[in-house]
Design a protein around this motif. Structure first.
Motif, short mmCIF file in Angstrom:
data_model
loop_
_atom_site.label_atom_id
_atom_site.label_comp_id
_atom_site.label_asym_id
_atom_site.label_seq_id
_atom_site.Cartn_x
_atom_site.Cartn_y
_atom_site.Cartn_z
N PRO A 7 10.97 -4.76 -2.81
CA PRO A 7 9.75 -5.53 -2.53
C PRO A 7 9.47 -5.65 -1.04
CG PRO A 7 11.13 -6.63 -4.17
CD PRO A 7 11.95 -5.52 -3.60
N VAL A 8 8.21 -5.81 -0.71
CA VAL A 8 7.79 -5.99 0.68
C VAL A 8 7.38 -7.44 0.89
CG1 VAL A 8 7.05 -3.60 0.92
CG2 VAL A 8 5.41 -5.31 0.12
N ASP A 9 7.17 -7.79 2.15
CA ASP A 9 6.77 -9.15 2.48
C ASP A 9 5.31 -9.41 2.07
OD1 ASP A 9 9.24 -9.71 3.61
OD2 ASP A 9 8.63 -9.03 5.61
N PRO A 10 4.93 -10.66 1.94
CA PRO A 10 3.52 -10.98 1.64
C PRO A 10 2.59 -10.38 2.70
CG PRO A 10 4.89 -12.91 1.33
CD PRO A 10 5.77 -11.87 1.96
N PHE A 11 1.40 -9.95 2.26
CA PHE A 11 0.50 -9.29 3.19
C PHE A 11 -0.95 -9.49 2.78
CE2 PHE A 11 1.52 -6.10 -0.05
CZ PHE A 11 0.27 -5.60 -0.39
N ASP A 12 -1.83 -9.32 3.76
CA ASP A 12 -3.27 -9.15 3.55
C ASP A 12 -3.60 -7.73 4.00
OD1 ASP A 12 -3.66 -11.71 2.64
OD2 ASP A 12 -4.39 -12.49 4.56
N LEU A 13 -4.09 -6.90 3.08
CA LEU A 13 -4.47 -5.53 3.41
C LEU A 13 -5.97 -5.39 3.25
CD1 LEU A 13 -3.95 -2.48 3.95
CD2 LEU A 13 -3.55 -2.22 1.49
N VAL A 14 -6.65 -5.03 4.32
CA VAL A 14 -8.09 -4.78 4.29
C VAL A 14 -8.31 -3.28 4.27
CG1 VAL A 14 -10.30 -5.08 5.48
CG2 VAL A 14 -8.58 -6.90 5.56
N ILE A 15 -9.09 -2.80 3.31
CA ILE A 15 -9.41 -1.38 3.22
C ILE A 15 -10.88 -1.20 3.61
CG2 ILE A 15 -9.49 0.66 1.74
CD1 ILE A 15 -7.49 -0.78 -0.11
N PHE A 16 -11.11 -0.68 4.80
CA PHE A 16 -12.47 -0.35 5.21
C PHE A 16 -12.86 0.98 4.55
CE2 PHE A 16 -10.99 -3.00 8.79
CZ PHE A 16 -12.01 -3.94 8.82
N GLY A 17 -14.07 1.02 4.01
CA GLY A 17 -14.46 2.18 3.20
C GLY A 17 -13.90 2.08 1.80
N ALA A 18 -13.81 0.84 1.30
CA ALA A 18 -13.13 0.59 0.02
C ALA A 18 -13.82 1.21 -1.18
CB ALA A 18 -13.00 -0.92 -0.20
N THR A 19 -15.10 1.55 -1.06
CA THR A 19 -15.81 2.16 -2.20
C THR A 19 -15.83 3.68 -2.11
OG1 THR A 19 -17.92 1.95 -1.02
CG2 THR A 19 -17.29 0.13 -2.45
N GLY A 20 -15.18 4.26 -1.10
CA GLY A 20 -15.19 5.70 -0.91
C GLY A 20 -14.18 6.42 -1.78
N ASP A 21 -14.21 7.75 -1.70
CA ASP A 21 -13.37 8.57 -2.57
C ASP A 21 -11.88 8.38 -2.31
OD1 ASP A 21 -15.65 9.57 -3.74
OD2 ASP A 21 -15.66 11.45 -2.61
N LEU A 22 -11.47 8.33 -1.05
CA LEU A 22 -10.04 8.18 -0.76
C LEU A 22 -9.52 6.85 -1.27
CD1 LEU A 22 -7.40 9.08 0.56
CD2 LEU A 22 -8.24 8.13 2.72
N SER A 23 -10.29 5.81 -1.06
CA SER A 23 -9.87 4.48 -1.51
C SER A 23 -9.77 4.40 -3.02
CB SER A 23 -10.84 3.42 -0.98
OG SER A 23 -10.52 2.15 -1.49
N THR A 24 -10.81 4.85 -3.71
CA THR A 24 -10.82 4.72 -5.17
C THR A 24 -9.95 5.78 -5.85
OG1 THR A 24 -12.85 6.03 -5.28
CG2 THR A 24 -13.09 3.64 -5.20
N GLY A 25 -9.75 6.92 -5.20
CA GLY A 25 -8.97 7.98 -5.82
C GLY A 25 -7.49 7.91 -5.54
N LYS A 26 -7.09 7.34 -4.40
CA LYS A 26 -5.69 7.35 -4.00
C LYS A 26 -5.15 5.96 -3.66
CE LYS A 26 -4.30 11.73 -3.97
NZ LYS A 26 -3.09 12.20 -4.68
N ILE A 27 -5.82 5.28 -2.72
CA ILE A 27 -5.23 4.07 -2.15
C ILE A 27 -5.13 2.95 -3.18
CG2 ILE A 27 -5.48 2.31 -0.37
CD1 ILE A 27 -6.96 4.40 1.32
N LEU A 28 -6.23 2.61 -3.82
CA LEU A 28 -6.22 1.48 -4.77
C LEU A 28 -5.41 1.78 -6.03
CD1 LEU A 28 -9.87 0.34 -4.11
CD2 LEU A 28 -7.84 -1.09 -3.81
N PRO A 29 -5.54 2.97 -6.64
CA PRO A 29 -4.65 3.27 -7.77
C PRO A 29 -3.17 3.26 -7.36
CG PRO A 29 -6.52 4.74 -7.82
CD PRO A 29 -6.59 4.01 -6.51
#
Length: 484
Positions: A7-29
């Motif tokens: 496990p990792v420590d608690p965090f806030d991760l902001v994804i700029f471009g969150a609706t784009g292909d990289l975010s929806t195809g790789k990062i969020l899944p």
């Protein structure tokens, strides 16, 4: 064998471009998979940021669909998906203006790790860094993740480094190259530095040559606008393949620590000789198989941008002087594969004569697909009738050798994002490393632009232009066959 989840420590991760292909195809899944495996703490939160006006529930609906598209049904856990979605929120942000920034700053918690993923075009990197600074989101513990391309040439890379350095320290900047997060790439370091069997032989005295191949079956349709301004040299060789070359050629670092590893990689890049025009081949795929040509895909009939590159490089240091490194990458080739092949020299004297079955030892590190490591050795063919030699592989496919759990090993983005949260920069590029890579690449590109030559056409489904084969043939060597 099941991969161990830390496990990792608690965090806030902001994804700029969150609706784009990289975010929806790789990062969020990928983040969902880390959550489903129990790696995300209860207090972890993920904030999507993009220009589109959207509420939290709309964003969660988008992410739910992205998870369903990226992950097979049998590997989805409905309860885990719903738990993951509760971590999500959304803020509409203008990267080049002021809208949304106060709302985003208000969401950030000062007592947890804060990370900002720039999943946007490189033209917005500087603007995002500037506004994060202006709104107080650049504390000492904050981190920014910068996607490639990191610059278009040496001048633009230096300018971008300087812009980021105005707002963040180097230890806060994570320049991501997903190839470094691949399991087999990291295993390359383990094979080299954790096994006495290989490291004493890892030098010009024993290695005949090294091949690095990154082949793709797809063309550039759908991303022609970007690719035609980049080409295979900028898109693959300057970053992904350069990183692979560095990991093969570098000296043992004093420890597996960020600056120790990156110092040794930097030495390799600086030791690279300039590439002679005769040692480089560029190509463009023709139409075929019911698909258009490169010119059709980029909608530019006079384009001279390459979709294929093959070159011979030399590392001028004591370890590798005289050993050629052959690199090739291209679109619309026979198969999708990425591998590193280390061919060792023949014994100085064969007591068995010149037998057909005797071949040089070969170590193949396969990055994708079917990740694994294979060592080819020569043995006696079983049976009576004399000493007949044959070549056999000692094969370690991760899926077979490590058991069913190997299938669940996190992909590159998952691992690298968790390293960002941990504050571990070992598998990320440093600013001077990026600039050194461009300093080697720029003269190659400038030389062919000055000559005005056109890339050689090649048929789709093959191995690239004929001259790429001759690059090795004239040295008395052959490319390994591109196969699935």
């Amino acid at each position: 064998m099941v991969s161990r989840v830390i496990p990792v420590d608690p965090f806030d991760l902001v994804i700029f471009g969150a609706t784009g292909d990289l975010s929806t195809g790789k990062i969020l899944p990928g983040l969902y998979r880390r959550d489903a495996d129990g790696q995300l703490p209860e207090a972890a939160r993920i904030v999507g940021a993009a220009r589109s006006p959207m509420g939290d529930e709309d964003f969660r609906t988008l992410v739910r669909a992205a998870i369903h598209a990226a992950i097979p049904e049998k590997k989805r856990d409905r309860e885990a998906i719903e738990r993951f979605l509760t971590r999500l929120s959304y803020v509409a942000v203008d990267a080049t203006g002021e809208d949304g920034w106060p709302e985003l700053a208000a969401k950030m918690r000062p007592d947890v790790v804060q990370a900002y993923y720039f999943s946007v075009g490189p033209g917005l990197f500087g603007a995002l860094a500037e506004r994060l600074h202006a709104h107080g989101m650049n504390a000492e513990t904050c981190r920014i993740v910068v996607e490639k391309p990191f610059g278009h040439d040496l001048a633009s890379a230096r300018a971008l480094n300087a812009t980021l350095a105005e707002h963040f320290d180097e230890h806060q900047i994570y320049r991501i190259d997903h190839y470094l997060g691949k399991e087999t790439v990291q295993n390359l370091m383990a094979v080299r530095f954790a096994n006495m069997l290989f490291e004493p032989l890892w030098k010009a005295q024993y290695v005949d040559h090294i091949q690095i191949t990154v082949a793709e079956t797809v063309g550039v349709a759908g991303r022609g606008g970007y690719y035609d301004k980049s080409g295979a040299m900028r898109d693959m060789v300057q970053n992904h393949m350069m990183q692979l070359l560095c990991l093969i050629a570098m000296e043992p670092p004093y420890a597996f620590e960020p600056d120790a590893v990156r110092d040794e990689k930097l030495k390799v890049i600086r030791a690279l000789d300039p590439v002679r025009p005769a040692d480089l081949v560029r190509g463009q795929y023709r139409a075929g198989g019911g698909m258009g040509s490169y010119h059709d895909d980029v909608e530019a009939p006079d384009s001279r941008t390459e979709s294929f590159v093959a070159l011979k490089a030399h590392v001028s240091n004591w370890r590798w002087k005289g050993t050629p490194f052959y690199l090739r990458t291209g679109k619309r080739l026979r198969a999708r594969t990425s591998e590193i092949a280390v061919t060792f020299k023949d014994p100085p004297h064969s007591i068995f004569g010149d037998q057909e079955g005797h071949r040089a030892n070969l170590l193949v590190i396969r990055l994708q697909p079917n990740e694994g490591i294979k060592l080819k050795v020569t043995i006696k063919e079983p049976g009576p009738g004399g000493m007949r030699l044959i070549e056999v592989p000692l094969d370690m496919s991760f899926a077979e050798a490590l058991g069913p759990g190997a299938q669940e090993i996190p992909d590159a983005y998952e691992r690298l994002i968790m390293d960002v949260i941990r504050g571990n920069q070992t598998l990320f590029m440093r600013g001077d490393e990026v600039e050194a890579a461009w300093a080697w690449t720029d003269p190659i590109i400038a030389a062919w632009e000055a000559r005005g030559d056109r890339p050689q056409p090649y048929d789709p489904g093959g191995s690239g232009p004929e001259d790429a084969l001759m690059l090795l043939h004239r040295d008395g060597r052959r490319w390994r066959e591109i196969r699935p």
